[in-house]
Design a protein around this motif. Structure first.
Motif, short mmCIF file in Angstrom:
data_model
loop_
_atom_site.label_atom_id
_atom_site.label_comp_id
_atom_site.label_asym_id
_atom_site.label_seq_id
_atom_site.Cartn_x
_atom_site.Cartn_y
_atom_site.Cartn_z
N GLY A 56 0.82 -1.21 0.00
CA GLY A 56 0.00 0.00 0.00
C GLY A 56 0.86 1.26 0.00
N PHE A 57 1.91 1.26 0.83
CA PHE A 57 2.83 2.41 0.86
C PHE A 57 3.58 2.55 -0.46
N GLU A 58 3.95 1.42 -1.06
CA GLU A 58 4.66 1.47 -2.34
C GLU A 58 3.77 2.09 -3.43
N ILE A 59 2.51 1.69 -3.46
CA ILE A 59 1.57 2.27 -4.43
C ILE A 59 1.41 3.76 -4.17
N LEU A 60 1.25 4.13 -2.92
CA LEU A 60 1.11 5.54 -2.56
C LEU A 60 2.33 6.34 -3.00
N ASN A 61 3.52 5.81 -2.79
CA ASN A 61 4.74 6.50 -3.21
C ASN A 61 4.85 6.60 -4.73
N MET A 62 4.41 5.57 -5.46
CA MET A 62 4.42 5.64 -6.93
C MET A 62 3.51 6.75 -7.42
N VAL A 63 2.31 6.81 -6.88
CA VAL A 63 1.34 7.81 -7.30
C VAL A 63 1.78 9.20 -6.87
N ASP A 64 2.49 9.28 -5.77
CA ASP A 64 2.98 10.57 -5.27
C ASP A 64 3.90 11.26 -6.29
N GLN A 65 4.46 10.50 -7.22
CA GLN A 65 5.31 11.09 -8.26
C GLN A 65 4.53 12.04 -9.16
N GLY A 66 3.20 11.97 -9.12
CA GLY A 66 2.36 12.87 -9.90
C GLY A 66 2.14 14.21 -9.24
N GLN A 67 2.59 14.37 -8.01
CA GLN A 67 2.45 15.64 -7.30
C GLN A 67 3.53 16.61 -7.81
N PRO A 68 3.27 17.92 -7.72
CA PRO A 68 4.34 18.87 -8.05
C PRO A 68 5.57 18.60 -7.19
N GLU A 69 6.74 18.86 -7.75
CA GLU A 69 8.01 18.56 -7.07
C GLU A 69 8.06 19.06 -5.63
N ALA A 70 7.55 20.25 -5.39
CA ALA A 70 7.61 20.85 -4.05
C ALA A 70 6.77 20.09 -3.03
N LEU A 71 5.77 19.34 -3.49
CA LEU A 71 4.88 18.62 -2.57
C LEU A 71 5.26 17.16 -2.36
N ARG A 72 6.15 16.63 -3.18
CA ARG A 72 6.53 15.22 -3.05
C ARG A 72 7.37 15.00 -1.81
N GLN A 73 7.08 13.89 -1.11
CA GLN A 73 7.87 13.54 0.05
C GLN A 73 7.72 12.05 0.33
N PRO A 74 8.70 11.45 0.98
CA PRO A 74 8.57 10.03 1.32
C PRO A 74 7.32 9.78 2.15
N GLY A 75 6.62 8.72 1.86
CA GLY A 75 5.41 8.39 2.60
C GLY A 75 4.15 8.88 1.90
N GLY A 76 4.28 9.79 0.94
CA GLY A 76 3.13 10.24 0.17
C GLY A 76 2.07 10.95 0.98
N LEU A 77 2.46 11.72 1.97
CA LEU A 77 1.50 12.37 2.86
C LEU A 77 0.55 13.31 2.12
N VAL A 78 1.06 14.07 1.16
CA VAL A 78 0.21 15.00 0.41
C VAL A 78 -0.78 14.22 -0.45
N THR A 79 -0.32 13.16 -1.06
CA THR A 79 -1.21 12.32 -1.88
C THR A 79 -2.25 11.65 -0.99
N LEU A 80 -1.84 11.15 0.15
CA LEU A 80 -2.78 10.55 1.09
C LEU A 80 -3.84 11.56 1.51
N SER A 81 -3.42 12.78 1.76
CA SER A 81 -4.36 13.85 2.12
C SER A 81 -5.37 14.11 0.99
N ALA A 82 -4.89 14.16 -0.25
CA ALA A 82 -5.77 14.38 -1.40
C ALA A 82 -6.77 13.24 -1.56
N VAL A 83 -6.30 12.03 -1.32
CA VAL A 83 -7.16 10.84 -1.45
C VAL A 83 -8.24 10.85 -0.38
N ILE A 84 -7.88 11.15 0.85
CA ILE A 84 -8.85 11.20 1.94
C ILE A 84 -9.85 12.33 1.70
#
Length: 113
Positions: A56-84
């Protein structure tokens, strides 16, 4: 390991349907839950559960690559926030459709009742 291209990840993140799908996948992977005790020995083998969480974390990190460079971080917190956020605030068009289907408890009474 096969990586998802930044362009593909960006396209997928732009789709509310995909963000809702990702929310279900995250829930299924157990990322937002804890299976083992906080303290003390573990009474059962949690390797399967931890494997699901890891994927699940690996998928989240892969998808996190679609975030703007400034928002990308290990763990995909910004992506997780957008998903929730997507899961908690569905498309306004869907809310309108739900209201149209709402049951009218007085519809069967007719004009005289």
């Amino acid at each position: 390991m096969i990586d998802l291209s930044r362009e593909d990840a960006e396209y997928l993140l732009g789709r509310p349907e995909f963000r809702r799908f990702l929310f279900v996948a995250i829930q299924s992977a157990g990322i937002l839950s804890q299976e083992g005790p906080a303290h003390g020995p573990i009474q059962r083998d949690l390797s399967f559960t931890e494997g699901r969480r890891s994927l699940g974390f690996e998928i989240l990190n892969m998808v996190d690559q679609g975030q703007p460079e400034a928002l990308r971080q290990p763990g995909g917190l910004v992506t997780l926030s957008a998903v929730i956020r997507e899961a908690m605030n569905p498309d306004p068009k869907e809310k309108t459709r739900d209201k149209e289907r709402k049951y009218d408890r007085y519809a069967d009474l007719g004009d005289d009742g």
